[in-house]
Design an enzyme around this catalytic site. Structure first.
Site, PDB file in Angstrom:
ATOM      1  N   GLU A  49       3.452  27.007  44.161  1.00 41.02           N
ATOM      2  CA  GLU A  49       2.409  26.601  45.098  1.00 41.02           C
ATOM      3  C   GLU A  49       2.554  25.112  45.429  1.00 41.02           C
ATOM      4  O   GLU A  49       2.403  24.704  46.589  1.00 41.02           O
ATOM      5  CB  GLU A  49       1.033  26.874  44.489  1.00 41.02           C
ATOM      6  CG  GLU A  49      -0.121  26.530  45.411  1.00 41.02           C
ATOM      7  CD  GLU A  49      -1.458  26.646  44.717  1.00 41.02           C
ATOM      8  OE1 GLU A  49      -2.470  26.234  45.319  1.00 41.02           O
ATOM      9  OE2 GLU A  49      -1.513  27.132  43.560  1.00 41.02           O
ATOM     10  N   ASP A  53       3.445  23.793  49.233  1.00 40.04           N
ATOM     11  CA  ASP A  53       2.613  22.850  49.986  1.00 40.04           C
ATOM     12  C   ASP A  53       3.487  21.872  50.760  1.00 40.04           C
ATOM     13  O   ASP A  53       3.260  21.629  51.957  1.00 40.04           O
ATOM     14  CB  ASP A  53       1.692  22.108  49.021  1.00 40.04           C
ATOM     15  CG  ASP A  53       0.881  21.024  49.708  1.00 40.04           C
ATOM     16  OD1 ASP A  53       0.009  21.355  50.518  1.00 40.04           O
ATOM     17  OD2 ASP A  53       1.142  19.825  49.436  1.00 40.04           O
ATOM     18  N   GLU A 124       0.867  30.195  49.868  1.00 35.56           N
ATOM     19  CA  GLU A 124       1.565  28.926  49.720  1.00 35.56           C
ATOM     20  C   GLU A 124       2.670  29.042  48.669  1.00 35.56           C
ATOM     21  O   GLU A 124       3.776  28.519  48.849  1.00 35.56           O
ATOM     22  CB  GLU A 124       0.567  27.842  49.325  1.00 35.56           C
ATOM     23  CG  GLU A 124       1.036  26.427  49.597  1.00 35.56           C
ATOM     24  CD  GLU A 124      -0.101  25.445  49.565  1.00 35.56           C
ATOM     25  OE1 GLU A 124      -0.254  24.693  50.549  1.00 35.56           O
ATOM     26  OE2 GLU A 124      -0.854  25.413  48.565  1.00 35.56           O
TER      27      GLU A 124
END
Length: 241
Positions: A49, A53, A124
């Site tokens: 994640e 991002d 994500e």
């Protein structure tokens, strides 16, 4: 990995992009991306994640640079904020039915108010997994560009609905009324609750709207959008003479 799980994840990957070659490394990373921290497993989505991002922001910036060359830098920043937002990620995850593939702990399974947050985090992490396995952004672009096109079209057609605070500030300062005043309170402590924060916005001591959101920022944006709608249909506050 369980053969049923492997087949399930292979189908998910093919729905993202039929050109993606399926191999054990990719399946392993996608499995990790869809394993929530609440599961108690050491290999979970946290690091993917974090990677996702950064990858998402870069890919979204490239999308804007390729398809919206006429936008000023400030407008590009505002558009990108929508193309990488948690709400947008949750919507993309929902189109995939990503929650069906998530490995969750018992507490997270029962927390229906956090479903949007779970979809956003997993989407994500899935972006991070694809980049880690394939090493380029083009797969990300093939997957996400149709979603970005739709969102960009909506944002550019009705900017006040997506960046209400900026539009409201520009209006109020243009009228000589100073800056809008936002009063925000936390109504619950439940992470992911869409009504966690309540915001009231006023201009020149006149309250125009109130709205709720998952975060202070979201509640303020929603309140600003509501204020703009109210101003379109009623007498606006005037500066004192």
């Amino acid at each position: 990995m369980d053969p049923f799980r492997a087949a399930e994840l292979s189908d998910l990957i093919q729905r993202l992009d039929a050109e993606i070659p399926i191999d054990p490394k990719l399946l392993d990373l996608v499995d990790q991306a869809l394993t929530h921290v609440s599961s108690g497993r050491t290999r979970n989505l946290e690091r993917l994640e974090f990677l996702g991002d950064a990858v998402l922001r870069l890919a979204a910036t490239e999308f804007i640079d390729r398809h919206h060359t006429d936008l000023a830098v400030g407008a590009c920043s505002n558009l990108r904020a929508q193309l990488v937002s948690d709400r947008w990620l949750a919507e993309v995850g929902e189109t995939l039915g990503i929650e069906q593939h998530l490995l969750l702990g018992r507490h997270a399974q029962g927390d229906r108010s956090a479903q949007s947050r779970l979809r956003a985090d997993a989407t994500e992490a899935l972006i991070g997994a694809l980049y880690s396995a394939l090493g380029d952004l083009e797969t990300i672009h093939r997957w996400l560009t149709p979603h970005w096109r739709a969102t960009a079209q909506a944002v550019l057609a009705t900017p006040h609905q997506f960046n209400g605070k900026t539009s409201l500030q520009e209006w109020s300062q243009g009228q000589g009324l100073g800056l809008p005043d936002y009063s925000t309170e936390e109504c619950s402590h439940q992470h992911g609750d869409p009504e966690r924060f309540l915001c009231r916005v006023s201009i020149h001591n006149k309250e125009l709207a109130e709205a709720k959101g998952r975060s202070r920022k979201e509640a303020e944006q929603n309140a600003a959008a509501g204020a703009l709608q109210a101003l379109e249909g009623s007498d606006a506050p005037q500066a004192s003479q």
